[in-house]
Write an enzyme that holds these catalytic residues in place. Structure first.
Site, mmCIF file in Angstrom:
data_model
loop_
_atom_site.group_PDB
_atom_site.id
_atom_site.type_symbol
_atom_site.label_atom_id
_atom_site.label_comp_id
_atom_site.label_asym_id
_atom_site.label_seq_id
_atom_site.Cartn_x
_atom_site.Cartn_y
_atom_site.Cartn_z
ATOM 1 N N GLU A 328 6.148 -35.169 15.686
ATOM 2 C CA GLU A 328 4.952 -34.737 14.964
ATOM 3 C C GLU A 328 5.109 -34.954 13.455
ATOM 4 O OE1 GLU A 328 2.985 -31.452 17.831
ATOM 5 O OE2 GLU A 328 4.488 -30.615 16.490
ATOM 6 N N ASP A 402 3.931 -28.318 26.650
ATOM 7 C CA ASP A 402 3.940 -27.526 25.420
ATOM 8 C C ASP A 402 3.441 -26.107 25.633
ATOM 9 O OD1 ASP A 402 4.169 -26.803 22.817
ATOM 10 O OD2 ASP A 402 2.558 -28.073 22.053
ATOM 11 N N GLU A 430 0.242 -18.935 21.665
ATOM 12 C CA GLU A 430 -0.604 -19.985 21.090
ATOM 13 C C GLU A 430 -1.661 -20.485 22.078
ATOM 14 O OE1 GLU A 430 1.736 -23.322 19.841
ATOM 15 O OE2 GLU A 430 -0.004 -24.578 19.461
HETATM 16 C C1 BDP Z 1 3.171 -26.936 19.193
HETATM 17 C C2 BDP Z 1 2.529 -26.210 18.054
HETATM 18 C C3 BDP Z 1 2.989 -26.699 16.718
HETATM 19 C C4 BDP Z 1 4.505 -26.752 16.681
HETATM 20 C C5 BDP Z 1 5.019 -27.581 17.824
HETATM 21 C C6 BDP Z 1 6.530 -27.546 17.923
HETATM 22 O O1 BDP Z 1 1.144 -26.379 18.168
HETATM 23 O O2 BDP Z 1 2.488 -25.831 15.742
HETATM 24 O O3 BDP Z 1 4.936 -27.266 15.476
HETATM 25 O O4 BDP Z 1 4.542 -27.061 19.039
HETATM 26 O O5 BDP Z 1 7.018 -26.828 18.789
HETATM 27 O O6 BDP Z 1 2.978 -26.144 20.323
HETATM 28 O O7 BDP Z 1 7.219 -28.196 17.164
#
Ligand code: BDP
Length: 746
Positions: A328, A402, A430
């Site tokens: 990301e 996730d 979340e």
């Molecule tokens: C996702 C979240 C994000 C996190 C990412 C992570 O939306 O905010 O940065 O995981 O775990 O679920 O790195």
């Protein structure tokens, strides 16, 4: 290991890839009348499960008072002093008076607290103490010098502290003291909260206010809340905190911030907690002025070594780093054509002389590999097995996607036998209704921990991978993405406290059942009144399945609206990266719905041990719960229930709404059995949950109905609004307090 006094089954799951947990403590006493009846003083939730109200049942109170009259405690460090203070505070509340401190044993009613160094000679055989390990404890009703005593002992003082909390829990849940005999030691060594806290005190995916860490006031002003936080963690055995978010800022590694980290670490330490940070891989560039962060360059290695040495000068027991790299948009070793192992090992080498570790996250995905996002972590990490230094752990999220309401366990769990694996769970919900929805995560955690990876035959559970026993690892860890913030009740809602609680309890003993822990939490947090305990525990146990039904039934996943992940968005299909779109995950078309991950599709099933992969790959054996996660199924194909897929889907969404309504209705029957303040706050959230469950169901069925072209079965409630209404909704205005006024009913 816990030594069971009484065995009986806990809550199992229907899934063939899970095994049943066992109960480990004696049953609570069912007290006689009279029940303490209101009016209850209002409570704001700050005390969590550590409320210690006076035991109402006269017989039980008398038993406890007789056995716990005086306290003998030797000299020790601040931790032993804290243990004694906690016991006094707890008993002061529960029994109406704290035990008197005595220098010597009395004829009756002794509590004796300590380690080998501070216990009276002969209180506990040395061998028995040694067997408790670094953190274990012993609670024992015994005779010392012929005098009856309850001994709370540990090999180390932190064990005594855990033992004190265990004894208080025993009393809080109304268990008998006679023949008390409980030995317990944690199965997992590092039980860590991961805070996703930014230095500006916003919390990524936080729904409970601001970050607890008052960076602007530190280090000169130290909030008393740090100790309250550490105490709560110690009470459930959590022994570490990563203070900063995975999307890390290098700034926390500057001397100014490290001085503040040191001040926090000093507050956490007496409670047995170790402090960790996240490391931004490009820090040598941002802070050190280097041209590169390539882990093979000597100047980069030297920079990290100096930085890490500096940290240990300030915080000698610093735990190490969590790292999110090349995921990301985060920097990482792949920016220099180096592997994750190269990056992790470089940091690990610098940490090793100090005893620190690296928890390198396997949550990686990028748009360059669009075959199937869920394959990526395994594809990138499994080949690196055996290439990491011994103080590196690979930190793996519970599922391959996730933190969804339900996913299968990650195929990486068990697939890297030569690498210690840390399991990452998410407590901040979340994707599960955030602050408002009641969704007790115990059943989710249990489902994961008890899932059988089959990598080394039957019984190769995720719990055994994580506790190191299956593959012979001594370095073990479990991480929970924290749900705490500055809200007075800590977690945004009262029921969310239970997710913090269950994480700690299961991290200590993964075999503890979700139901047992829920009941324990209800008793400590609300009351032992049987007319409250059973319904409230039942609500908790039903809640996650209810949420799965109204959000993502039958193995659907990632149907949440863009960015904030709150509310439904199955129609979203225009985001720049394919795997950001809910449509990427449901793959609904005129023919059917679901992601084909069998050999005819992405073949992600092949990442599992064959026994599990085959089970998921076959339409005959796959549990309904995971169906659409692995299969694209025709709308009119028949399900096990005899219904068509479309009918089944519609029925599941609808039953989710029914279950949400039942949560609300059940709660209403508990009015008067706890204080008004918490009762009303919970009732208000349960009302929102009913409306939001309906929103999820109506919007999802509206959309999938438009794709399938099939009408809702006539016996089901028609949607409250047309699909276009849901597609136009712009809520929430504030992603940290997500609400959608347009859909709420009066
Ligand atoms: C996702 C979240 C994000 C996190 C990412 C992570 O939306 O905010 O940065 O995981 O775990 O679920 O790195």
């Amino acid at each position: 290991m816990l030594v069971a006094l009484v065995g009986c089954g806990g809550a199992g799951s229907n899934s063939p890839v899970t095994s049943a947990p066992s109960r480990t403590e004696p049953e609570p006493v069912r007290p006689s009348a009279p029940w303490f009846a209101g009016p209850f003083a209002d409570e704001d939730g700050y005390s969590l499960w550590l409320r210690y109200p006076k035991v109402a049942d006269p017989a039980l109170l008398a038993e406890y008072q007789a056995a716990l009259r005086s306290l003998v405690v030797g000299q020790g460090s601040p931790t032993l002093a804290l243990a004694a203070e906690e016991l006094e505070r707890g008993l002061g509340g529960l029994l109406g008076a704290a035990p008197a401190r005595k220098a010597a044993l009395q004829e009756q009613g002794n509590i004796v607290l300590g380690t080998a160094a501070s216990l009276p000679p002969g209180a506990v055989p040395a061998q028995k103490l040694a067997a408790l390990g670094d953190e274990g404890f012993l609670l024992q009703a015994t005779l010392i010098e012929g005098k009856p005593a309850i001994v709370i002992a540990g090999q180390r003082e932190v064990g005594v502290l855990y033992g004190v909390f265990a004894l208080l829990r025993h009393l809080q849940t109304f268990r008998p003291l006679a023949q008390l005999s409980l030995e317990s030691r944690p199965r997992i060594q590092r039980r860590i909260l991961n805070h996703w806290d930014n230095l500006d005190r916003t919390v990524e995916r936080g729904y409970a206010g601001r970050s607890l860490w008052e960076w602007e006031a530190l280090p000169s002003s130290v909030s008393s809340r740090y100790r309250d936080y550490a105490r709560a963690n110690a009470s459930i055995g959590i022994n570490g905190a990563v203070l900063t978010t995975v999307n890390a800022s290098a700034q926390v590694l500057t001397p100014e911030y490290l001085a503040r980290v040191r001040a926090i670490a000093a507050e956490l330490r007496p409670y047995g907690m170790t402090t960790y940070l996240t490391a931004r891989f490009s820090a040598p560039i941002e802070l050190g002025g280097l041209a590169s962060a390539d882990p093979t360059l000597p100047e980069v290695q030297a920079w990290w070594q100096r930085k890490i040495d500096e940290i240990y000068t300030l915080i000698p027991d610093f735990g190490g780093f969590v790292v999110k790299a090349n995921s990301e948009g985060q920097p990482g070793p792949q920016d220099y054509q180096r592997s994750h192992a190269d990056g992790a090992n470089m940091l690990a080498q610098a940490l090793a002389p100090h005893g620190g570790i690296v928890m390198w996250r396997a949550f990686v995905y990028s748009s360059e590999s669009p075959v199937d996002r869920i394959r990526q972590a395994y594809d990138e990490f499994q080949p690196l097995d055996g290439k990491f230094r011994e103080n590196v752990m690979v930190q793996v999220k519970n599922g391959p996607l996730d933190f969804q309401p339900r996913e299968p366990f990650s195929p990486l769990l068990g697939a890297m036998p030569r690498t210690p694996i840390a399991l990452e769970l998410q407590l901040t919900k979340e994707y599960l209704g955030q602050d408002t929805h009641l969704a007790y995560l115990g059943p989710l955690f249990q489902e994961v921990l008890h899932a059988d990876t089959m990598v080394a035959g039957t019984g190769s559970t995720v719990a055994k991978v994580i506790d190191g026993s299956l593959q012979g690892h001594r370095l073990t860890a479990i991480a929970g993405v924290a749900n705490v913030g500055t809200d007075r009740n800590w977690t945004g809602s009262h029921f969310n406290q239970a997710n913090w609680y269950v994480f700690g309890r299961m991290a200590w003993e993964p075999e503890l059942g979700a139901q047992q822990i829920a009941e324990e939490w209800v008793r400590a947090t609300f009351s032992n009144d049987p007319s409250l305990v059973a319904p409230a525990t039942g609500m908790m146990m039903a809640s996650r399945e209810a949420l799965v039904s109204y959000m993502t039934p039958l193995g659907l996943a990632h149907q949440m609206a863009t960015g904030h992940h709150y509310g439904p968005g199955p129609w979203v299909n225009d985001l720049p990266r394919p795997e950001w779109n809910p449509a990427y995950y449901h793959r609904a078309n005129a023919a059917g719905i679901g992601f084909d991950r069998t050999a005819t599709g992405s073949n992600a099933v092949a990442q599992y041990a064959p026994a599990v992969g085959n089970l998921f790959a076959s339409r005959d054996t796959i549990p309904d719960e995971y169906l659409l996660f692995f299969h694209h199924v025709g709308w009119t194909e028949r399900m096990r229930s005899g219904k068509t897929l479309w009918e089944e889907l519609a029925a599941r969404y609808s039953s989710g709404v029914e279950q949400a309504r039942a949560l609300h209705t059940t709660w209403q029957t508990l009015r008067g059995l706890l204080d008004e303040q918490r009762f009303e706050e919970i009732a208000a959230f349960l009302k929102l949950q009913v409306d939001e469950a309906r929103w999820w169901r109506d919007a999802s069925l509206g959309y999938f109905g438009s794709v399938s072209g099939l009408p809702l079965p006539p016996e089901l409630e028609p949607p409250a609004h047309p699909l276009s209404f849901y597609q136009k909704l712009g809520c929430p205005a504030d992603p940290t307090r997500p609400r959608c006024p347009e859909i709420y009913t009066p």
